[in-house]
Design a protein around this motif. Structure first.
Motif, short mmCIF file in Angstrom:
data_model
loop_
_atom_site.label_atom_id
_atom_site.label_comp_id
_atom_site.label_asym_id
_atom_site.label_seq_id
_atom_site.Cartn_x
_atom_site.Cartn_y
_atom_site.Cartn_z
N GLY A 41 -16.44 -1.43 -4.38
CA GLY A 41 -16.27 -2.12 -5.65
C GLY A 41 -15.80 -1.22 -6.77
O GLY A 41 -15.77 -1.63 -7.93
N LYS A 44 -10.58 0.31 -5.91
CA LYS A 44 -9.49 0.95 -5.16
C LYS A 44 -8.44 -0.08 -4.74
O LYS A 44 -7.24 0.11 -4.94
N THR A 45 -8.92 -1.18 -4.15
CA THR A 45 -7.98 -2.21 -3.72
C THR A 45 -7.23 -2.77 -4.92
O THR A 45 -6.03 -3.07 -4.85
N THR A 46 -7.93 -2.88 -6.03
CA THR A 46 -7.28 -3.37 -7.24
C THR A 46 -6.14 -2.46 -7.66
O THR A 46 -5.09 -2.92 -8.09
N HIS A 205 -12.86 4.91 3.50
CA HIS A 205 -14.28 5.21 3.31
C HIS A 205 -14.77 6.31 4.24
O HIS A 205 -15.73 6.99 3.93
N1 LIG Z 1 -9.55 -11.37 -7.91
C1 LIG Z 1 -10.69 -10.89 -8.45
N2 LIG Z 1 -11.40 -11.65 -9.32
C2 LIG Z 1 -12.53 -11.18 -9.86
N3 LIG Z 1 -13.04 -9.98 -9.62
C3 LIG Z 1 -12.41 -9.18 -8.76
C4 LIG Z 1 -11.20 -9.59 -8.13
N4 LIG Z 1 -10.76 -8.60 -7.32
C5 LIG Z 1 -11.67 -7.61 -7.45
N5 LIG Z 1 -12.65 -7.95 -8.32
C6 LIG Z 1 -13.77 -7.11 -8.72
O1 LIG Z 1 -13.22 -5.89 -9.16
C7 LIG Z 1 -14.02 -4.81 -8.73
C8 LIG Z 1 -13.17 -3.86 -7.91
O2 LIG Z 1 -12.84 -4.45 -6.67
P1 LIG Z 1 -11.97 -3.74 -5.54
O3 LIG Z 1 -11.77 -4.71 -4.45
O4 LIG Z 1 -10.75 -3.17 -6.15
O5 LIG Z 1 -12.91 -2.57 -5.06
P2 LIG Z 1 -12.72 -1.55 -3.86
O6 LIG Z 1 -12.90 -0.23 -4.47
O7 LIG Z 1 -11.48 -1.82 -3.12
O8 LIG Z 1 -13.98 -1.88 -2.99
P3 LIG Z 1 -14.18 -1.76 -1.39
O9 LIG Z 1 -14.43 -0.34 -1.14
O10 LIG Z 1 -15.38 -2.60 -1.13
O11 LIG Z 1 -12.94 -2.27 -0.76
C9 LIG Z 1 -15.18 -5.40 -7.95
O12 LIG Z 1 -16.27 -5.49 -8.81
C10 LIG Z 1 -14.69 -6.78 -7.57
O13 LIG Z 1 -15.77 -7.66 -7.52
#
Ligand SMILES: Nc1ncnc2c1ncn2[C@@H]1O[C@H](COP(=O)(O)OP(=O)(O)OP(=O)(O)O)[C@@H](O)[C@H]1O
Ligand SMILES: [Mg+2]
Lengths: 248, 304, 328
Positions: A41, A44-46, A205
């Motif tokens: 969370g 990263k994916t964002t 990860h």
């Molecule tokens: N489309 C969306 N709408 C609302 N919140 C979102 C959306 N996409 C991501 N988030 C929130 O943004 C934050 C970052 O999410 P993200 O998926 O980028 O994390 P991550 O680092 O890729 O996590 P992971 O390691 O679990 O893949 C999280 O709190 C997630 O709940």
């Protein structure tokens, strides 16, 4: 002066109250394997989604080869040399494995408004299909429906498809997720082979994988980059240990 | 001016009918993610049953109650037998199966009531006209329709914002997974929402009875207007249904009344009438296209 | 589409059998004296053409259009309007005279239908899913009301043609010749579309239907391909409309009515979605079923409706799928 292929500057993105990217900046050097790590969370994916153009940033800019691409639509970024694979596997379940790969090949081969000849008879497909399929070990599953592949095989297909476009910068979002130990070793071998041919932005990860492969690592916490450096620097960084590694 | 006020009232009345139709349907779209072409059939059922019971009992109120019951119950039965199977299917299957339902219901009414349309009288206590303001004389029955529609809208508002069931429904429209995570009996909720929607369609049908002829297939033209309302308002949004319905009702009515006159200003009268009339019948679709260009998900998109 | 070798062999047999049947039917019908079969099957062939064009949209492009009748209607009205102007000698829009030459009229019907598809498609494709279904339906209904408002061309009552189009060397007024012309059009369209769906264009199209997001990240602007597909589908329906106007020698707004769109969709699903040849079978079965049920009961729709629901619920790949043993 380092040769940066990608520079992210002051990127911000919120989902309601969640700040998924918080004034985020980092740079990726050409022909490096650059890893993004951070807790679940962290955002990263964002980041990957904003780089690929699927999400629009609220503010900030993205320079790719020193050109600001932050307002380009997805397909123009691909044409500019950005390729990606997905954290949640995304292949064409309704097509065969060969057709999936053919699509990826054709995507980079001019326009596809050709209505008569069979897609798999296109010169570029004939030339590359076999090699592209064998690169990810799927040559004997070519006629299988992609929907019927195992999870690991879908991953392989996905990475294979991201590779055919010969992107300058390849973004892999948790490519090892869901792969067994054998699959992980195979994929690591593949990524090593690619090193030197392209730049790779790796979200992962599995710390063993990251420290084995990465030239540079950026640590993302709460949407901000708290540290960037070589694996040794990151390993020794107390802030990182506290914020991230300390949790494990 | 008087004419204008009268047409505004007519537009309101059409808008109210459309609201009754679209409120239920937009919830079915939004919550169950199922596209239901047969919604108009319940409008028709309401009209037929209402007309028949009113004629037999002599009481319009009994007719309304019977229409509500018939539309609501047949809706829930259809949900249990057919719709329930379709929730997991893709939209194409939903379209075709509900298209089959239309065939069935249209023919069923022909079997029961024959081919001739039924005509429903305005009940004696609602006959006549009243003068609303100097020079504006308006049929009591149409005012009654507007009143009942507003009352229903208020009741719905109360249901949605003040009751537990309403909260579950609203939550379901914006986030389906959330609702089941909260331990709500989804199947029952779905049946109830569907029944509520068809009941409202039945109400719209019986109210329209004394204004239009009651005939087989009467549900389809109103259904398509309802779709336009929902596209404009945004799928799953009751607020969107209110605004969309009023907008469509007014644009359609005012367009039909005034566009031909408008064109007469600069075209010969026969040509103006032709152009004006065709443009008027297309006006709501043009409105829809405009909304689409500006906001592809409608005026009040529900998040998903 | 992924087919096992046995199912593609069955498909070949089935398609050959169907082609032979349709080619031989008029001969047999003339010989046995059942000439009404010729006009019935002309209708089947024309509807099949429209259904195949819809299958291209739904089965390959993933575009569930509930407004396909609009393009049939446009093809019909182009034919009708050109005919009337040719007949009365009054130039259309004061520019060009009408004509009843099929070599001019039919291509024009196809082009005009494709043009409308371009406009409607580019608006509708801004959305997807349920929105797309409702919007295509609404646009088709808009054209329906437009046709009703065309007082000059008969309005609600429609527009009679006093004869069929002329085609050099042939007499379309002869039912037998007209039948074979229609069959030729259907065969041509089937050949074109079955090449198309496995071409590069078709591959992109099928990919976009399955996973639009992935197509976009491959750097392909998938919506544009869908738009082109929408236009090709519209063009096919336009040709069907021109043929239908010729067969019945009559054009009316009912051609564009949304129930026609629904029926075309039924034919596609009944025959087998995403199979191109299936919808031909679907059109035949639907129209024959209608004909046969109507012989026994006035209330045939009360039976057709539930049959339809059962087909939807239980026969996923339609009749063609059952016959070729397709599974996936
Ligand atoms: N489309 C969306 N709408 C609302 N919140 C979102 C959306 N996409 C991501 N988030 C929130 O943004 C934050 C970052 O999410 P993200 O998926 O980028 O994390 P991550 O680092 O890729 O996590 P992971 O390691 O679990 O893949 C999280 O709190 C997630 O709940
Ligand atoms: Mg992630």
């Amino acid at each position: 002066m380092a040769d940066y292929i990608l520079q992210v500057r002051n990127l911000c993105k919120s989902f309601g109250a969640v700040q998924a990217s918080a004034n985020l900046s980092f740079s990726v050097e050409r022909r490096n394997i650059h890893a993004l790590i951070g807790p679940n969370g962290a955002g990263k994916t964002t980041i990957v989604n904003q780089l690929s153009g699927e999400l629009e940033q609220d503010s900030g800019s993205i320079l790719f080869n020193s050109v600001d691409i932050s307002s380009y639509p997805v397909y123009r970024r691909v044409a500019a040399g950005l390729g990606r694979s997905f954290q949640i596997t995304s292949v064409f379940d309704n097509l065969s494995v060969a057709e999936n790969m053919a699509l990826a090949i054709l995507a980079g081969d001019g326009h596809n408004y050709r209505f008569w000849n069979h897609a798999c008879n296109a010169a570029s497909v004939k030339r590359e299909l076999a090699a592209a399929l064998s690169r990810v070990d799927l040559i004997d599953k070519a006629d299988r429906s992609a929907g019927a592949l195992s999870h690991g095989e879908k991953r392989q297909l996905e990475v294979g498809m991201a590779l055919v476009g010969k992107p300058e910068l390849l973004m892999l979002d948790e490519p090892m997720a869901g792969l067994g130990a054998g699959g992980t070793v195979e994929l690591m071998k593949l990524i090593r082979q690619l090193k030197g041919q392209m730049t790779i932005l790796l979200v992962e990860h599995d710390m063993d994988v990251v420290f084995a492969l990465a030239d540079r690592i950026s640590v993302i916490v709460y949407g901000a980059c708290i540290a960037s450096g070589s694996p040794e620097e990151i390993r020794g960084n107390p802030e990182v240990q506290q914020a991230y590694l300390g949790e494990n | 001016m008087i004419l204008f006020a009268e047409q505004i009232l007519n537009g309101l009345q059409l808008g109210i009918t459309l609201f009754l139709m679209s409120a239920g349907l937009t919830l079915v779209f939004g919550i169950m993610k199922v596209i239901n072409l047969a919604h108009g059939s319940f409008y028709m059922i309401g009209a037929y049953v209402g007309a028949t019971v009113t004629a037999a009992s002599g009481s319009f109120l009994a007719g309304i109650l019977a229409a509500l019951g018939a539309a609501g119950i047949s809706g829930m039965v259809v949900e249990l037998i057919v719709l329930r199977e379709l929730y997991q299917r893709d939209h194409l299957d939903q379209v075709l199966a509900t298209f089959g339902l239309i065939f069935f219901f249209n023919e069923l009414t022909r079997i029961i009531w024959g081919k001739q349309p039924l005509f429903m009288d305005v009940p004696t206590w609602l006959q006549g006209n009243i003068e609303i303001m100097a020079g504006l004389v308006y049929p009591v029955y149409r005012l009654f329709v507007i009143g009942v529609g507003c009352l229903t809208a208020l009741l719905l508002w109360f249901l949605f914002s003040r009751t537990r069931l309403g909260m579950q429904i609203r939550a379901g429209a914006s986030n389906r997974r959330m609702v089941s995570a909260l331990g709500v009996n989804i199947k029952l909720l779905y049946t109830l929402v569907f029944g509520l929607g068809t009941l409202l369609a039945g109400l719209a049908g019986v109210m329209a009875g004394p204004i239009f002829a009651v005939e087989s297939g009467m549900g389809e033209s109103i259904l398509i207007l309802t779709f336009v309302v929902i596209v404009i308002g945004g799928i799953g949004s009751v607020k969107g249904a209110v605004i969309g319905a009023l907008l469509v009702g007014l644009v359609d009515t005012l367009g039909r009344a005034f566009l031909p006159q408008l064109f007469r200003l600069f075209l010969s009268s026969s040509v103006a009438d032709g152009v004006g009339a065709s443009l008027a019948s297309m006006s709501i679709y043009i409105l829809m296209a405009a909304v689409l260009i500006l906001r592809p998900k409608g005026l009040f998109p529900s998040h998903d | 589409m992924i087919e096992s070798p046995s199912s593609s062999k069955k498909k070949l047999i089935l398609v050959t059998a169907g082609a032979l049947f349709l080619a031989a039917l008029p001969v047999a019908a003339t010989w046995s004296g059942d000439v009404y079969l010729i006009s019935l099957f002309t209708r089947v062939i024309i509807y099949a053409l429209a259904a195949v064009s819809l299958d291209l949209l739904i089965g390959y492009g993933g575009l569930i259009s509930l407004g396909h009748a609009a393009f049939v209607g446009i093809g019909g009205y182009v034919t009708g309007i050109l005919y009337v102007h040719g007949f009365e000698g009054e130039p259309l829009l004061g520019l060009f005279g009408g004509t009843d030459n099929a070599l001019v009229v039919w291509p024009l019907a196809v082009l005009v239908a494709a043009g409308f598809a371009l406009v409607i498609g580019s608006l509708s494709l801004r959305t997807s899913g349920m929105h797309f279904i409702m919007i295509t339906l609404a646009f088709a209904q808009m054209l329906y009301y437009f046709a009703v408002g065309l007082e000059k061309y008969g309005g609600d009552d429609g527009l009679p043609l006093y004869s069929r189009n002329s085609l050099p060397g042939l007499d379309l007024g002869d039912d037998l010749q007209f039948y074979y012309v229609c069959l030729f059009c259907l065969a041509l369209f089937l050949i074109l579309t079955s090449r198309l769906v496995s071409s590069r264009f078709g591959l992109v199209l099928r990919g976009a239907a399955g996973n639009m997001r992935r197509i976009l990240t491959l750097g392909i602007p998938g919506r544009r391909y869908q738009l082109v597909c929408f236009m090709i589908g519209g063009a096919g329906a336009g040709l069907a409309g021109a043929l239908l106007a010729n067969q019945t020698e009559y054009v009316s707004p009912t051609l564009l009515h949304w129930t026609v769109s629904g029926e075309l969709m039924v034919m596609v699903l009944l025959g087998g979605l995403g199979s191109l040849f299936g919808p031909v079978l679907g059109a035949a079965v639907y129209l024959l079923l209608e004909e046969i049920l109507a012989m026994y009961t006035e209330h045939w729709m009360a039976y057709l409706g539930p049959i339809l629901i059962l087909v939807v619920l239980f026969a996923k790949h339609g009749l063609f799928g059952v016959l070729t043993g397709r599974e996936d």
